[in-house]
Design a protein around this motif. Structure first.
Motif, mmCIF file in Angstrom:
data_model
loop_
_atom_site.group_PDB
_atom_site.id
_atom_site.type_symbol
_atom_site.label_atom_id
_atom_site.label_comp_id
_atom_site.label_asym_id
_atom_site.label_seq_id
_atom_site.Cartn_x
_atom_site.Cartn_y
_atom_site.Cartn_z
ATOM 1 N N GLU A 35 0.820 -1.208 0.000
ATOM 2 C CA GLU A 35 0.000 0.000 0.000
ATOM 3 C C GLU A 35 0.854 1.259 0.000
ATOM 4 O OE1 GLU A 35 -2.448 -0.349 3.387
ATOM 5 O OE2 GLU A 35 -3.763 -1.906 2.514
ATOM 6 N N GLY A 37 4.942 3.308 -0.794
ATOM 7 C CA GLY A 37 6.078 3.261 -1.705
ATOM 8 C C GLY A 37 7.336 3.831 -1.079
ATOM 9 N N ALA A 81 0.969 6.328 -1.536
ATOM 10 C CA ALA A 81 0.941 6.657 -2.963
ATOM 11 C C ALA A 81 0.495 8.094 -3.159
ATOM 12 C CB ALA A 81 0.018 5.693 -3.698
ATOM 13 N N THR A 83 1.889 12.273 -4.908
ATOM 14 C CA THR A 83 2.916 13.157 -5.468
ATOM 15 C C THR A 83 3.555 13.954 -4.331
ATOM 16 O OG1 THR A 83 1.680 13.324 -7.537
ATOM 17 C CG2 THR A 83 3.398 14.972 -7.132
ATOM 18 N N GLU A 102 6.444 11.214 -8.184
ATOM 19 C CA GLU A 102 5.333 10.278 -8.100
ATOM 20 C C GLU A 102 5.753 9.033 -7.321
ATOM 21 O OE1 GLU A 102 2.296 10.646 -9.086
ATOM 22 O OE2 GLU A 102 2.507 12.553 -10.176
ATOM 23 N N GLU A 104 4.217 5.332 -6.170
ATOM 24 C CA GLU A 104 3.150 4.347 -6.333
ATOM 25 C C GLU A 104 3.274 3.277 -5.267
ATOM 26 O OE1 GLU A 104 3.340 2.816 -10.251
ATOM 27 O OE2 GLU A 104 2.984 4.770 -11.231
ATOM 28 N N ALA A 105 2.150 2.706 -4.903
ATOM 29 C CA ALA A 105 2.124 1.677 -3.865
ATOM 30 C C ALA A 105 2.928 0.473 -4.299
ATOM 31 C CB ALA A 105 0.681 1.288 -3.547
ATOM 32 N N GLU A 107 5.993 0.366 -5.022
ATOM 33 C CA GLU A 107 7.056 0.633 -5.979
ATOM 34 C C GLU A 107 8.149 1.515 -5.335
ATOM 35 O OE1 GLU A 107 7.283 -0.641 -8.917
ATOM 36 O OE2 GLU A 107 5.308 -1.630 -8.871
ATOM 37 N N ALA A 109 10.543 4.696 -6.157
ATOM 38 C CA ALA A 109 10.789 5.807 -7.080
ATOM 39 C C ALA A 109 12.269 6.188 -7.004
ATOM 40 C CB ALA A 109 9.908 6.993 -6.707
#
Length: 418
Positions: A35, A37, A81, A83, A102, A104-105, A107, A109
């Motif tokens: 859920e 990042g 998740a 910006t 950005e 993301e769950a 992931e 960056a």
């Protein structure tokens, strides 16, 4: 048998329960990780490309952040998740803000940063400094680097010695001796073999019979150091064989300066003793005669008229010359025998004042100094003897004593200058 089966069944249940709990925790953490990042990357110097250690990486608007490790790497975990705006700051580097990152769950960056050094043109900075030569440490460093053999005494040592003038200070220098309280001899050679300089310029002697300069004219409060050179160098004149005395005076003070000094000394042969000095005048303490030792006015007028004082031969057949010689002789003070005078301790005093004041947009420096000293010397048990050699030197074994007298000496010296 029944009890053993029951215990075995209980242990199996415990293991199954533990496995279920671990699975639930792992599933929960994995679910949460999916859920949220992560933002990670490396920070380097824009000019050298080297990684930077300890760069602060913050997520703007939150309390989350981290710092780069020894490899310049950073990682910020647990970000929901969305910006974000990332702010990177480091000492002596420009602050950098990156927007629109950005996340993301589940992931990672990747965000590598390059920081630019922060420089500012301050113009030319000129730093000037002068060697401090008014203490022993500074003079010792200078002598270590010198190519000539020298001795020196600094203002610090002069102050500690209690010397009132340059002549008294030079008595503390190895190889230097002071005669008559003002003339310096280097390595036992006479004053004609010694040269005296003031701040590098040669000083002429005020005495037509001596080459050496009168060093008692310089108060010790104005001296920075005194250096005696005993070898020749290309930058010094070659008109000395004994030594060269170079006196350096103090610079104008950068702020108001006022100094007072006083010292005293004890002479085991003269202090608090009865010395054969003579009857003093009222202003002997100033170094001037009060009139007791002056040539009588009658004698001065007689000599000013162009006449000569009659001799004993002139008075044999000339009553007028006899009367003139008798009259002029009686005009003098008839006290010629020295009288005993109680001496005191040697003492010296001095003060100096200096400052810099603005005059028409420029700094005008001034310094003034005054010193006064009084000392006693003498002895009561001296002796003077003279012997003659009678006959041939090879054959004579005895000396004939012609003179053997007791010698008594007393002297009071007053030195002042400014």
């Amino acid at each position: 048998m029944l009890n053993a089966k029951l215990n075995h069944s209980a242990h199996v249940k415990k293991h199954i329960l533990s496995a279920l709990v671990c699975f639930a925790l792992f599933f929960s953490a994995n679910l949460k990780a999916q859920e949220t990042g992560t933002i990670s990357g490396t920070v380097v110097d824009a000019e050298t490309g080297e990684t930077l250690i300890g760069v602060n990486i913050m997520v703007d608007g939150t309390s989350k952040g981290t710092a780069t490790n020894l490899d310049g790497y950073y990682s910020i975990n647990g970000l929901e998740a969305g910006t974000y705006t990332i702010v990177a700051s480091y000492v002596s580097f420009q602050r950098q803000t990156i927007t629109g990152v950005e996340v993301e769950a589940g992931e990672v960056a990747k965000l590598d940063l390059t920081l630019v050094p922060e420089t500012e043109d301050l113009g030319d900075v000129i730093i000037t400094a002068e060697a401090v030569l008014d203490n022993e440490a500074g003079l010792l460093r200078q002598r270590q680097k010198a190519v000539s053999f020298s001795d020196a005494i600094s203002a610090e040592s002069i102050s500690n010695s209690g010397s009132g003038d340059a002549a008294g200070a030079l008595q503390k220098v190895v190889g230097a001796s002071v005669v008559d309280g003002k003339y310096v001899y280097i390595r036992g050679l006479g004053d004609r073999y010694t040269s005296t300089h003031l701040n590098g310029s040669e000083l002429p002697s005020a005495d037509p019979n001596r080459k050496s300069f009168q060093l008692d004219m310089f108060p010790s409060n104005l001296l920075e150091n005194i250096v005696t050179l005993k070898t020749f160098t290309p930058d010094k004149p070659g008109n000395f064989s004994g030594g060269l005395v170079d006196i350096s005076t103090k610079d104008f003070p950068e702020q108001f300066s006022f100094q007072l000094s006083a010292s005293s000394g004890f002479n085991t042969m003269a202090s608090f003793s009865e010395l054969k000095i003579g009857e003093p005048s009222d202003i002997d303490f100033l170094g001037f005669d009060g009139g007791r030792r002056a040539i009588p006015e009658e004698v001065r007028d007689y000599l000013a008229s162009g006449k000569e004082i009659p001799t004993l031969r002139d008075t044999r057949n000339d009553p007028e010359a006899e009367e003139t010689l008798d009259r002029l002789s009686k005009a003098f003070n008839n006290e010629f025998r020295p009288r005993e005078q109680q001496s005191t301790m040697n003492q010296s005093y001095g003060f100096s004042i200096g400052n810099q004041v603005p005059v028409f947009g420029n700094d005008l420096g001034y310094t003034a100094s005054f010193s006064y000293g009084q000392s006693y010397s003498g002895y009561n048990d001296g002796g003077v003897s003279r012997y003659d050699l009678v006959g041939n030197f090879d054959n004579s074994e005895l000396l004939f004593r012609r003179l053997d007298v007791q010698d008594i000496k007393g002297q009071r010296t007053i030195d002042w200058g400014g």
